[in-house]
Write a protein that holds these residues in place. Structure first.
Motif, PDB file in Angstrom:
ATOM      1  N   GLY A  19      33.269   7.820  14.177  1.00  0.00           N
ATOM      2  CA  GLY A  19      32.083   6.986  14.346  1.00  0.00           C
ATOM      3  C   GLY A  19      32.129   6.194  15.642  1.00  0.00           C
ATOM      4  O   GLY A  19      31.123   6.086  16.353  1.00  0.00           O
ATOM      5  N   GLU A  20      33.295   5.648  15.944  1.00  0.00           N
ATOM      6  CA  GLU A  20      33.469   4.905  17.206  1.00  0.00           C
ATOM      7  C   GLU A  20      33.281   5.826  18.407  1.00  0.00           C
ATOM      8  O   GLU A  20      32.661   5.449  19.403  1.00  0.00           O
ATOM      9  CB  GLU A  20      34.865   4.261  17.256  1.00  0.00           C
ATOM     10  N   LEU A  21      33.820   7.035  18.310  1.00  0.00           N
ATOM     11  CA  LEU A  21      33.682   8.002  19.400  1.00  0.00           C
ATOM     12  C   LEU A  21      32.221   8.343  19.646  1.00  0.00           C
ATOM     13  O   LEU A  21      31.765   8.355  20.793  1.00  0.00           O
ATOM     14  CB  LEU A  21      34.449   9.291  19.082  1.00  0.00           C
ATOM     15  N   LYS A  22      31.494   8.649  18.574  1.00  0.00           N
ATOM     16  CA  LYS A  22      30.081   8.998  18.722  1.00  0.00           C
ATOM     17  C   LYS A  22      29.315   7.846  19.374  1.00  0.00           C
ATOM     18  O   LYS A  22      28.523   8.061  20.276  1.00  0.00           O
ATOM     19  CB  LYS A  22      29.472   9.343  17.361  1.00  0.00           C
ATOM     20  N   ALA A  23      29.560   6.625  18.917  1.00  0.00           N
ATOM     21  CA  ALA A  23      28.863   5.462  19.475  1.00  0.00           C
ATOM     22  C   ALA A  23      29.195   5.278  20.946  1.00  0.00           C
ATOM     23  O   ALA A  23      28.315   4.998  21.765  1.00  0.00           O
ATOM     24  CB  ALA A  23      29.224   4.210  18.685  1.00  0.00           C
ATOM     25  N   THR A  24      30.458   5.456  21.298  1.00  0.00           N
ATOM     26  CA  THR A  24      30.894   5.285  22.687  1.00  0.00           C
ATOM     27  C   THR A  24      30.360   6.400  23.578  1.00  0.00           C
ATOM     28  O   THR A  24      29.815   6.152  24.652  1.00  0.00           O
ATOM     29  CB  THR A  24      32.437   5.266  22.768  1.00  0.00           C
ATOM     30  N   LEU A  25      30.507   7.644  23.139  1.00  0.00           N
ATOM     31  CA  LEU A  25      30.151   8.781  23.977  1.00  0.00           C
ATOM     32  C   LEU A  25      28.647   9.006  24.071  1.00  0.00           C
ATOM     33  O   LEU A  25      28.159   9.496  25.094  1.00  0.00           O
ATOM     34  CB  LEU A  25      30.854  10.040  23.471  1.00  0.00           C
ATOM     35  N   ASP A  26      27.902   8.654  23.027  1.00  0.00           N
ATOM     36  CA  ASP A  26      26.452   8.835  23.065  1.00  0.00           C
ATOM     37  C   ASP A  26      25.797   7.997  24.162  1.00  0.00           C
ATOM     38  O   ASP A  26      24.730   8.341  24.645  1.00  0.00           O
ATOM     39  CB  ASP A  26      25.822   8.487  21.709  1.00  0.00           C
ATOM     40  N   ASN A  27      26.430   6.908  24.538  1.00  0.00           N
ATOM     41  CA  ASN A  27      25.869   6.018  25.558  1.00  0.00           C
ATOM     42  C   ASN A  27      26.525   6.190  26.928  1.00  0.00           C
ATOM     43  O   ASN A  27      26.301   5.376  27.814  1.00  0.00           O
ATOM     44  CB  ASN A  27      26.009   4.559  25.097  1.00  0.00           C
ATOM     45  N   LEU A  28      27.315   7.227  27.087  1.00  0.00           N
ATOM     46  CA  LEU A  28      28.058   7.428  28.328  1.00  0.00           C
ATOM     47  C   LEU A  28      27.365   8.484  29.185  1.00  0.00           C
ATOM     48  O   LEU A  28      27.130   9.613  28.736  1.00  0.00           O
ATOM     49  CB  LEU A  28      29.490   7.862  27.988  1.00  0.00           C
ATOM     50  N   SER A  29      27.035   8.109  30.403  1.00  0.00           N
ATOM     51  CA  SER A  29      26.381   9.028  31.327  1.00  0.00           C
ATOM     52  C   SER A  29      27.304  10.207  31.645  1.00  0.00           C
ATOM     53  O   SER A  29      28.490  10.028  31.901  1.00  0.00           O
ATOM     54  CB  SER A  29      26.035   8.283  32.619  1.00  0.00           C
ATOM     55  N   GLY A  30      26.749  11.414  31.587  1.00  0.00           N
ATOM     56  CA  GLY A  30      27.520  12.613  31.907  1.00  0.00           C
ATOM     57  C   GLY A  30      27.938  13.407  30.677  1.00  0.00           C
ATOM     58  O   GLY A  30      28.326  14.564  30.795  1.00  0.00           O
ATOM     59  N   LEU A  61      37.901   7.495  25.395  1.00  0.00           N
ATOM     60  CA  LEU A  61      38.436   8.014  24.133  1.00  0.00           C
ATOM     61  C   LEU A  61      39.460   7.045  23.556  1.00  0.00           C
ATOM     62  O   LEU A  61      39.431   6.716  22.363  1.00  0.00           O
ATOM     63  CB  LEU A  61      39.076   9.390  24.337  1.00  0.00           C
ATOM     64  N   ALA A  62      40.368   6.578  24.402  1.00  0.00           N
ATOM     65  CA  ALA A  62      41.407   5.645  23.952  1.00  0.00           C
ATOM     66  C   ALA A  62      40.795   4.339  23.456  1.00  0.00           C
ATOM     67  O   ALA A  62      41.226   3.788  22.436  1.00  0.00           O
ATOM     68  CB  ALA A  62      42.404   5.385  25.075  1.00  0.00           C
ATOM     69  N   SER A  63      39.770   3.834  24.152  1.00  0.00           N
ATOM     70  CA  SER A  63      39.146   2.576  23.737  1.00  0.00           C
ATOM     71  C   SER A  63      38.436   2.708  22.389  1.00  0.00           C
ATOM     72  O   SER A  63      38.255   1.723  21.684  1.00  0.00           O
ATOM     73  CB  SER A  63      38.175   2.064  24.807  1.00  0.00           C
ATOM     74  N   ALA A  64      38.054   3.941  22.027  1.00  0.00           N
ATOM     75  CA  ALA A  64      37.407   4.188  20.737  1.00  0.00           C
ATOM     76  C   ALA A  64      38.437   4.482  19.642  1.00  0.00           C
ATOM     77  O   ALA A  64      38.076   4.776  18.512  1.00  0.00           O
ATOM     78  CB  ALA A  64      36.426   5.343  20.861  1.00  0.00           C
ATOM     79  N   GLY A  65      39.726   4.442  20.002  1.00  0.00           N
ATOM     80  CA  GLY A  65      40.780   4.668  19.017  1.00  0.00           C
ATOM     81  C   GLY A  65      41.319   6.079  18.986  1.00  0.00           C
ATOM     82  O   GLY A  65      42.045   6.455  18.075  1.00  0.00           O
ATOM     83  N   CYS A  66      40.967   6.884  19.979  1.00  0.00           N
ATOM     84  CA  CYS A  66      41.393   8.285  20.014  1.00  0.00           C
ATOM     85  C   CYS A  66      42.228   8.542  21.269  1.00  0.00           C
ATOM     86  O   CYS A  66      41.778   9.180  22.213  1.00  0.00           O
ATOM     87  CB  CYS A  66      40.170   9.204  19.978  1.00  0.00           C
ATOM     88  N   SER A  67      43.434   8.029  21.260  1.00  0.00           N
ATOM     89  CA  SER A  67      44.343   8.225  22.387  1.00  0.00           C
ATOM     90  C   SER A  67      44.708   9.697  22.511  1.00  0.00           C
ATOM     91  O   SER A  67      44.782  10.420  21.514  1.00  0.00           O
ATOM     92  CB  SER A  67      45.611   7.398  22.169  1.00  0.00           C
ATOM     93  N   LEU A  68      44.938  10.150  23.722  1.00  0.00           N
ATOM     94  CA  LEU A  68      45.317  11.542  23.935  1.00  0.00           C
ATOM     95  C   LEU A  68      46.796  11.797  23.677  1.00  0.00           C
ATOM     96  O   LEU A  68      47.258  12.938  23.770  1.00  0.00           O
ATOM     97  CB  LEU A  68      44.946  11.960  25.352  1.00  0.00           C
ATOM     98  N   ARG A  69      47.530  10.767  23.327  1.00  0.00           N
ATOM     99  CA  ARG A  69      48.956  10.937  23.003  1.00  0.00           C
ATOM    100  C   ARG A  69      49.092  11.624  21.644  1.00  0.00           C
ATOM    101  O   ARG A  69      48.268  11.449  20.773  1.00  0.00           O
ATOM    102  CB  ARG A  69      49.655   9.588  22.957  1.00  0.00           C
ATOM    103  N   ASN A  70      50.153  12.374  21.477  1.00  0.00           N
ATOM    104  CA  ASN A  70      50.500  13.037  20.215  1.00  0.00           C
ATOM    105  C   ASN A  70      49.500  14.085  19.748  1.00  0.00           C
ATOM    106  O   ASN A  70      49.407  14.388  18.566  1.00  0.00           O
ATOM    107  CB  ASN A  70      50.715  12.004  19.100  1.00  0.00           C
ATOM    108  N   ILE A  71      48.721  14.638  20.657  1.00  0.00           N
ATOM    109  CA  ILE A  71      47.817  15.739  20.319  1.00  0.00           C
ATOM    110  C   ILE A  71      48.611  17.038  20.447  1.00  0.00           C
ATOM    111  O   ILE A  71      49.282  17.262  21.451  1.00  0.00           O
ATOM    112  CB  ILE A  71      46.590  15.753  21.251  1.00  0.00           C
TER     113      ILE A  71
END
Length: 77
Positions: A19-30, A61-71
């Protein structure tokens, strides 16, 4: 130029984070397209590299709680 970031088995990808990702990315240009599959913890993001650099995307992604670490597996196409 359209780029695609795909990540498989993202351990931090919960319903709340999605949910945080969708909210963050939906408003991001590009951002052109976002696909999140919670059952398999998969994430796919298509973005215009001319408007949004990968470093900035990773920070968002990290600010929305989805760090790229441990993927387990990630691709940038």
């Amino acid at each position: 130029m359209t780029m695609e970031f795909r990540a498989l088995r993202v351990p931090t990808l919960t319903e709340k984070v999605a949910g945080e990702l969708k909210a963050t990315l939906d408003n991001l240009s590009g951002i052109e397209e976002v696909s999140i599959i919670l059952e398999t913890q998969e994430l796919s993001i298509k973005f215009d590299e001319n408007q949004l650099g990968f470093q900035t995307l990773a920070e968002k992604l990290a600010s929305a709680g989805c760090s790229l670490r441990n993927i387990d597996a990630a691709l940038l196409l």
